[in-house]
Design an enzyme around this catalytic site. Structure first.
Site, mmCIF file in Angstrom:
data_model
loop_
_atom_site.group_PDB
_atom_site.id
_atom_site.type_symbol
_atom_site.label_atom_id
_atom_site.label_comp_id
_atom_site.label_asym_id
_atom_site.label_seq_id
_atom_site.Cartn_x
_atom_site.Cartn_y
_atom_site.Cartn_z
ATOM 1 N N LYS A 1 6.819 34.221 24.867
ATOM 2 C CA LYS A 1 6.599 35.655 24.637
ATOM 3 C C LYS A 1 7.889 36.363 24.258
ATOM 4 O O LYS A 1 7.889 37.557 24.003
ATOM 5 C CB LYS A 1 5.980 36.296 25.894
ATOM 6 C CG LYS A 1 4.598 35.751 26.199
ATOM 7 C CD LYS A 1 4.124 36.119 27.603
ATOM 8 C CE LYS A 1 3.531 37.425 27.737
ATOM 9 N NZ LYS A 1 2.927 37.649 29.074
ATOM 10 N N LYS B 1 10.223 37.390 25.935
ATOM 11 C CA LYS B 1 10.474 38.529 26.836
ATOM 12 C C LYS B 1 11.478 38.090 27.887
ATOM 13 O O LYS B 1 11.345 37.016 28.491
ATOM 14 C CB LYS B 1 9.189 38.920 27.581
ATOM 15 C CG LYS B 1 8.177 39.739 26.799
ATOM 16 C CD LYS B 1 7.048 40.186 27.771
ATOM 17 C CE LYS B 1 6.096 41.162 27.132
ATOM 18 N NZ LYS B 1 5.075 41.651 28.089
HETATM 19 N N1 C2G Z 1 -1.014 47.542 30.342
HETATM 20 C C1 C2G Z 1 -1.712 48.742 30.284
HETATM 21 N N2 C2G Z 1 -1.042 49.892 30.035
HETATM 22 C C2 C2G Z 1 0.305 49.881 29.851
HETATM 23 C C3 C2G Z 1 1.019 48.674 29.928
HETATM 24 C C4 C2G Z 1 0.333 47.494 30.176
HETATM 25 O O1 C2G Z 1 -2.954 48.765 30.450
HETATM 26 N N3 C2G Z 1 0.934 51.061 29.604
HETATM 27 C C5 C2G Z 1 -1.770 46.321 30.604
HETATM 28 C C6 C2G Z 1 -1.678 45.320 29.455
HETATM 29 O O2 C2G Z 1 -2.630 45.647 28.444
HETATM 30 C C7 C2G Z 1 -2.008 44.012 30.153
HETATM 31 C C8 C2G Z 1 -1.401 44.225 31.556
HETATM 32 O O3 C2G Z 1 -1.233 45.653 31.727
HETATM 33 O O4 C2G Z 1 -3.416 43.863 30.281
HETATM 34 C C9 C2G Z 1 -0.051 43.528 31.713
HETATM 35 O O5 C2G Z 1 0.798 44.007 30.690
HETATM 36 P P1 C2G Z 1 2.025 43.057 30.241
HETATM 37 O O6 C2G Z 1 2.776 42.654 31.435
HETATM 38 O O7 C2G Z 1 2.711 43.713 29.092
HETATM 39 O O8 C2G Z 1 1.218 41.786 29.722
HETATM 40 P P2 C2G Z 1 1.359 41.037 28.325
HETATM 41 O O9 C2G Z 1 2.777 40.789 28.024
HETATM 42 O O10 C2G Z 1 0.516 41.774 27.368
HETATM 43 O O11 C2G Z 1 0.746 39.599 28.702
HETATM 44 O O12 C2G Z 1 -1.902 35.748 28.000
HETATM 45 C C10 C2G Z 1 -1.880 37.152 28.004
HETATM 46 C C11 C2G Z 1 -0.499 37.696 28.246
HETATM 47 O O13 C2G Z 1 0.103 37.084 29.366
HETATM 48 C C12 C2G Z 1 -0.543 39.206 28.424
#
Ligand code: C2G
Length: 132
Positions: free
Chosen positions: A45, A47
């Site tokens: 990712k 990240k």
């Molecule tokens: N999220 C949200 N609102 C935000 C930030 C995040 O609803 N302002 C949600 C994202 O859509 C996700 C969850 O919180 O459903 C976790 O966000 P992240 O940690 O950014 O996850 P991500 O990097 O998108 O990883 O296999 C799938 C991935 O692991 C998803």
């Protein structure tokens, strides 16, 4: 018992994450969070997390909506997770809309609206600005 699963990094835990977890849990009786490992975040990712996997896991396990935290180590584990944990519904934010429709053969797939104004990236940027 209706079992829900969601996936994510959940770094710098904030109210957008909590909004997602609360709504996901409300769709059933038991919420599993597959938490991206440090290696998965870095290698797949691209990240760099502020908090380590163990620290992010500790935070998630303290949330009333979360019943179990497992590792997310690869993109491909979702189908086996759905089967292994007898998942009824896969939930994730709508920034992923359509990306996991292949799971529909195994379980319900729900994309929830993101909380628009907050993100871990914005938090980091805001902290840098405050440092001057
Ligand atoms: N999220 C949200 N609102 C935000 C930030 C995040 O609803 N302002 C949600 C994202 O859509 C996700 C969850 O919180 O459903 C976790 O966000 P992240 O940690 O950014 O996850 P991500 O990097 O998108 O990883 O296999 C799938 C991935 O692991 C998803």
């Amino acid at each position: 018992m209706k079992r829900i699963i969601t996936y994510g990094t959940f770094d710098l835990l904030h109210y957008g994450h909590i909004n997602l977890l609360r709504r996901a849990r409300a769709l059933g009786d038991y919420l599993i969070v597959a938490l991206s490992t440090d290696e998965f975040n870095w290698n797949m990712k691209h990240k760099k997390c502020w908090f380590s996997y163990d620290e992010r896991k500790l935070l998630l396990e303290a949330i009333r909506y979360v019943d179990l935290v497992i590792q997310e180590t690869c993109w491909e584990q979702k189908i086996t997770d759905v089967e292994k944990y007898q998942v009824d519904t896969f939930v994730i934010g709508d920034d992923w809309a359509g990306k996991f429709d292949f799971l529909k053969e195994k379980c319900q797939v729900v994309y929830l609206p993101r909380t628009p104004e907050i993100s871990s990236t914005k938090i980091k940027e805001g902290l840098k600005e405050n440092e001057g």
